[in-house]
Design a protein around this motif. Structure first.
Motif, PDB file in Angstrom:
ATOM      1  N   UNK A  37       0.842  -1.187   0.000  1.00 43.19           N
ATOM      2  CA  UNK A  37       0.000   0.000   0.000  1.00 43.19           C
ATOM      3  C   UNK A  37       0.889   1.253   0.000  1.00 43.19           C
ATOM      4  N   UNK A  38       0.253   2.401   0.172  1.00 42.69           N
ATOM      5  CA  UNK A  38       1.005   3.653   0.078  1.00 42.69           C
ATOM      6  C   UNK A  38       2.102   3.732   1.132  1.00 42.69           C
ATOM      7  N   UNK A  39       1.798   3.340   2.348  1.00 40.53           N
ATOM      8  CA  UNK A  39       2.793   3.441   3.419  1.00 40.53           C
ATOM      9  C   UNK A  39       3.977   2.519   3.155  1.00 40.53           C
ATOM     10  N   UNK A  65      10.579   2.763  -0.951  1.00 40.06           N
ATOM     11  CA  UNK A  65      11.126   3.519  -2.078  1.00 40.06           C
ATOM     12  C   UNK A  65      11.523   4.945  -1.737  1.00 40.06           C
ATOM     13  N   UNK A  66      10.890   5.514  -0.719  1.00 45.60           N
ATOM     14  CA  UNK A  66      11.132   6.911  -0.421  1.00 45.60           C
ATOM     15  C   UNK A  66      10.352   7.858  -1.311  1.00 45.60           C
ATOM     16  N   UNK A  67       9.468   7.335  -2.150  1.00 45.63           N
ATOM     17  CA  UNK A  67       8.696   8.178  -3.060  1.00 45.63           C
ATOM     18  C   UNK A  67       7.259   8.313  -2.570  1.00 45.63           C
ATOM     19  N   UNK A  68       6.793   9.553  -2.488  1.00 40.57           N
ATOM     20  CA  UNK A  68       5.405   9.829  -2.119  1.00 40.57           C
ATOM     21  C   UNK A  68       4.512   9.930  -3.347  1.00 40.57           C
ATOM     22  N   UNK A  69       5.062   9.635  -4.530  1.00 41.11           N
ATOM     23  CA  UNK A  69       4.305   9.790  -5.783  1.00 41.11           C
ATOM     24  C   UNK A  69       3.363   8.631  -6.051  1.00 41.11           C
ATOM     25  N   UNK A  70       3.505   7.531  -5.308  1.00 41.81           N
ATOM     26  CA  UNK A  70       2.730   6.332  -5.589  1.00 41.81           C
ATOM     27  C   UNK A  70       1.988   5.868  -4.342  1.00 41.81           C
ATOM     28  N   UNK A  71       0.764   5.373  -4.573  1.00 45.84           N
ATOM     29  CA  UNK A  71      -0.035   4.848  -3.469  1.00 45.84           C
ATOM     30  C   UNK A  71      -0.121   3.330  -3.491  1.00 45.84           C
TER      31      UNK A  71
END
Length: 459
Positions: A185-187, A193-199
């Motif tokens: 999931x997003x968390x 990955x360190x990326x907030x671009x994907x959920x």
């Protein structure tokens, strides 16, 4: 690819690039090796020379990239006399320009593969695919290849809701046949990955990354230790049948052998008629940042995984051994800046990792990739004594080794029904002529489609 190409090209050219020059009109110089990041950290090149005499052997391989060098290893291990020819230097083409990511999974489910190649072949291909990454890293250890191997896994991220649903179905189908894919999931995606671009994403634990030029050179040196003779700067100018042998001609000499194996992939020319028309000649462009600080590395790919997403103009990234981030996407030609390619690269980097907005960019470069209509490699036998392996469609690090082993087995007499790939006839890819001519527009068109995806179907 063929489902969306004609319409998207028409719309994009009509409203966005009415006056742009097409492929045949644009001078697209090949990226100098001085601009390619991997040349800064690559292992030593094999000692080779130009072909300047006439020789005979059991097998001649044309193309000194990952497929050709791995094929040479397999043949030499059988005791055969093998000659490998390359027009430039070992690893000069895609094998020394790729992102170096080992992504051991197709974009199709096992059932979809069975519909394309039949149940029996699909079963072999599925088993080979599941073990492809482990087999690659085992090869690296076996042949003592110094290529900065890291097998910490691959994050496959969804850029919108439809992509999430496709990835969910992909994971379910492959896990049912023995894969070990984790749904995140997003968390979990952010943590890994360190990326907030994907959920949403999938995690493939067997994935990883290598220094691709070092891997190619390491395979070449291993082949030499087994007795393979390699000639570089020896472009093949033609080949003809002479009795039971094929005569392969270069500017300085000839090689006569009963069997010829073509492993030129995305840099295939007209040596064998029709071969380069079997795939679309796409381009991958990449950048290398300055080394990240220890604090930055805690927030960007903190577990040193690789990442690639579901965009048509795919974003992908990994670290090199010195902590530089290598980031890539689809480009428009051999010049990485053609039609704003470097700008798209930087925008992609800032989209996936906004915390690196001010990072210095040290290098940009481009390399070609051969994309088949099925997004799967092709193994061809166009004539008795001639084999070819092309079309890795963005899965080259893992699948060139699979193809190399397959080509060697086929050349040594293995039955077609024992190979993971079907042996298929050479046939032109649909719309190849127009796709080739409009190649520079593909990346902007796919980028536009990706943007529309996130507007009409956000994740």
């Amino acid at each position: 690819m063929t489902k969306w190409w004609p319409l998207s090209m028409f719309l994009f050219t009509k409203y966005k690039f009415r006056n742009v020059k097409l492929e045949s009109e644009i001078k697209m110089p090949q990226s100098s090796t001085e601009t390619i990041h991997w040349h800064r950290t690559a292992g030593r090149a094999p000692q080779v020379s130009r072909l300047e005499r006439d020789i005979t052997c059991d097998f001649v391989i044309v193309g000194g990239g990952l497929t050709g060098t791995r094929t040479a290893i397999g043949l030499a291990e059988s005791g055969a006399k093998v000659i490998l020819l390359d027009a430039h230097d070992i690893g000069w083409g895609a094998s020394g320009r790729s992102g170096g990511q080992c992504n051991p999974m197709w974009r199709a489910t096992p059932n979809q593969l069975a519909q394309r190649v039949g149940d029996a072949c699909a079963a072999r291909l599925v088993n080979t695919t599941i073990g492809s990454a482990d087999a690659l890293f085992a090869d690296i250890a076996k042949y003592e290849v110094d290529c900065d191997p890291v097998q910490n896994g691959w994050v496959q991220a969804a850029h919108n809701t439809r992509a999430q649903h496709r990835l969910e179905a992909l994971a379910e189908a492959w896990n049912a046949v023995g894969a070990n894919i984790t749904v995140q999931d997003r968390a979990a995606t952010l943590a890994r990955s360190g990326s907030s671009a994907y959920r949403f994403s999938l995690f493939h634990p067997n994935g990883g990354h290598v220094q691709p030029l070092s891997l190619t050179r390491g395979y070449a040196r291993a082949a030499q230790r087994l007795g393979v003779t390699i000639y570089a700067q020896s472009p093949v100018t033609g080949m003809e049948r002479t009795g039971k042998n094929w005569k392969v001609k270069t500017l300085g000499g000839t090689v006569c052998a009963p069997q010829v194996i073509l492993t030129t992939n995305a840099y295939t020319d007209d040596l064998w008629r029709g071969l380069k028309q079997t795939f679309y000649p796409m381009t991958s462009i990449s950048l290398a940042t300055a080394p990240l600080s220890a604090e930055q590395r805690k927030t960007v790919l903190p577990e040193s995984v690789t990442i690639a997403d579901s965009r048509r103009a795919i974003f992908y990234s990994r670290y090199d051994r010195d902590g530089r981030l290598v980031f890539g996407c689809v480009g428009s030609g051999d010049d990485p800046d053609l039609l704003g390619g470097v700008g798209r690269l930087k925008n992609g980097l800032h989209t996936v990792f906004p915390q690196l907005r001010n990072i210095e960019i040290e290098r940009t470069w481009a390399g070609r990739i051969a994309v088949t209509p099925e997004m799967m490699p092709h193994l061809h036998e166009p004539a008795s004594g001639v084999l070819a392996g092309v079309g890795f469609s963005g899965r080259g690090i893992a699948m060139t080794s699979v193809m190399g082993r397959s080509l060697a087995r086929k050349a040594l007499g293995a039955d077609d029904h024992d190979l993971p790939f079907p042996v298929s006839p050479i046939a032109p890819a649909p719309f190849h002529w127009i796709a080739n001519k409009m190649l520079p527009l593909a990346a902007p068109a796919m980028t536009l489609r990706d943007k529309l995806d996130t507007i009409v179907d956000p994740l």
